[in-house]
Design a protein around this motif. Structure first.
Motif, mmCIF file in Angstrom:
data_model
loop_
_atom_site.group_PDB
_atom_site.id
_atom_site.type_symbol
_atom_site.label_atom_id
_atom_site.label_comp_id
_atom_site.label_asym_id
_atom_site.label_seq_id
_atom_site.Cartn_x
_atom_site.Cartn_y
_atom_site.Cartn_z
ATOM 1 N N LYS A 1 0.836 -1.200 0.000
ATOM 2 C CA LYS A 1 0.000 0.000 0.000
ATOM 3 C C LYS A 1 0.869 1.247 0.000
ATOM 4 O O LYS A 1 0.608 2.205 -0.747
ATOM 5 N N ARG A 2 1.906 1.243 0.828
ATOM 6 C CA ARG A 2 2.831 2.387 0.869
ATOM 7 C C ARG A 2 3.511 2.598 -0.481
ATOM 8 O O ARG A 2 3.607 3.727 -0.973
ATOM 9 N N ILE A 3 3.952 1.509 -1.095
ATOM 10 C CA ILE A 3 4.635 1.604 -2.382
ATOM 11 C C ILE A 3 3.710 2.184 -3.447
ATOM 12 O O ILE A 3 4.107 3.048 -4.238
ATOM 13 N N ARG A 4 2.459 1.733 -3.464
ATOM 14 C CA ARG A 4 1.497 2.249 -4.446
ATOM 15 C C ARG A 4 1.254 3.743 -4.247
ATOM 16 O O ARG A 4 1.150 4.503 -5.223
ATOM 17 N N GLN A 5 1.151 4.175 -3.012
ATOM 18 C CA GLN A 5 0.938 5.593 -2.725
ATOM 19 C C GLN A 5 2.137 6.425 -3.182
ATOM 20 O O GLN A 5 1.969 7.498 -3.783
ATOM 21 N N GLU A 6 3.334 5.936 -2.896
ATOM 22 C CA GLU A 6 4.531 6.654 -3.311
ATOM 23 C C GLU A 6 4.633 6.708 -4.831
ATOM 24 O O GLU A 6 4.952 7.765 -5.413
ATOM 25 N N ASN A 7 4.344 5.604 -5.496
ATOM 26 C CA ASN A 7 4.410 5.572 -6.957
ATOM 27 C C ASN A 7 3.372 6.496 -7.592
ATOM 28 O O ASN A 7 3.619 7.098 -8.643
ATOM 29 N N LEU B 1 11.485 7.215 1.037
ATOM 30 C CA LEU B 1 10.639 6.417 0.164
ATOM 31 C C LEU B 1 11.105 4.957 0.244
ATOM 32 O O LEU B 1 12.282 4.681 0.497
ATOM 33 N N PHE B 2 10.189 4.046 0.009
ATOM 34 C CA PHE B 2 10.501 2.629 0.206
ATOM 35 C C PHE B 2 11.696 2.181 -0.631
ATOM 36 O O PHE B 2 12.658 1.610 -0.107
ATOM 37 N N TYR B 3 11.648 2.444 -1.925
ATOM 38 C CA TYR B 3 12.714 1.976 -2.799
ATOM 39 C C TYR B 3 13.903 2.929 -2.856
ATOM 40 O O TYR B 3 15.054 2.498 -2.854
ATOM 41 N N THR B 4 13.636 4.220 -2.933
ATOM 42 C CA THR B 4 14.702 5.181 -3.226
ATOM 43 C C THR B 4 15.161 5.988 -2.015
ATOM 44 O O THR B 4 16.027 6.858 -2.148
#
Length: 274
Positions: free
Chosen positions: A118-124, A198-201
């Motif tokens: 859910k967090r990743i989708r929001q960030e994207n 951010l999760f990935y970056t």
């Protein structure tokens, strides 16, 4: 004989018209996957790239770009103020990309759990919103500089295999340097994102340079700007780190034209000495 002369005159008129059209616009840049192209047409022209109208300045300036896997041709159409038009099929040169393997990453960063999706989708979604901004200012005309000094540890277009699992291609240039190394704005622009985690970056800054061009600076350990700040080329915006999904301190520097992910390396010369 009369018919022959008329035919020759008609051919000359058509040829002259084609030459006139070619003289009314110009293109410069890299016609390859990952390339950015700058154009100039007579003032008042309309420009269509792949069938969609793109922004043109009052002076007739425009730009467009090709993503990593862009097809072999692209359609460019220019409609001049007098109604005349020219359409070109641009040849887009293909590129070969390297495969890189990165092991030892935390499993949660390679294959996120449902907890993080859910967090990743929001960030994207926020990243996509920023990449869709079509600012009329021509801040990109300040030019391009390297945003940090260091060793090039990752290149545009490479396919990464993380912990043995093939992932999406890499869309930027990685500059490896010690944590705390200064990062500067490559080009004038407006900060649209300045997030610490951010999760990935990880620590991430996105700068809008106008006309759909947005640069991204990721894995930062420190941010010196906030969303809404205007930055000048060479201004310090943060420091290199290893935040987010990262195996060591480096800067991941990217350039986007709307949905097309470009290669900033094509705009630069070799990494300069300090």
């Amino acid at each position: 004989m009369i018919r022959f002369v008329v035919s020759i005159l008609a051919m000359l008129l058509i040829s002259g018209s084609a030459i006139a059209k070619e003289d009314r616009y110009s293109l410069s840049g890299t016609m390859s996957q990952g390339g950015l192209v700058f154009g100039k047409a007579v003032a008042g022209s309309k420009v269509f790239f792949e069938g969609a109208e793109i922004r043109v300045s009052e002076a007739g300036e425009f730009l467009f770009g090709f993503g990593r896997d862009f097809k072999s041709t692209a359609t460019l159409k220019i409609v001049f103020p007098d109604g005349e038009a020219v359409q070109r099929e641009l040849k887009v040169a293909p590129r070969k990309y390297r495969i890189e393997r990165v092991d030892g990453l935390p499993k949660a960063k390679v294959t996120p759990s449902e907890e993080f999706l859910k967090r990743i989708r929001q960030e994207n979604a926020e990243i996509a919103r920023i990449r869709a901004i079509d600012t009329p200012e021509k801040w990109f005309q300040s030019g391009w500089n390297w945003p940090a000094f260091g060793r090039i540890s990752g290149v545009y277009g490479s396919q990464r295999v993380l912990n043995g699992i093939p992932k999406r291609p890499h869309f930027g240039i990685d500059v490896a340097a010690p944590t705390g190394t200064e990062v500067w704005a490559s080009t004038d622009g407006m900060v649209r994102m300045a997030e610490k985690d951010l999760f990935y970056t990880g620590g991430t800054i996105m700068i809008d340079h106008g006309y759909g061009l947005v640069s991204v600076y990721s894995h930062l350990s420190k941010l010196d700007v906030k969303s809404g700040d205007f930055v000048k080329q060479g201004q310090k915006i943060g420091e290199i780190g290893s935040t987010g999904r990262s195996s060591g301190p480096h800067l991941d520097w990217r350039l986007n034209w709307f949905k097309e992910r470009l290669d900033p390396g094509l705009l630069m010369g070799p990494m300069p000495k300090k």
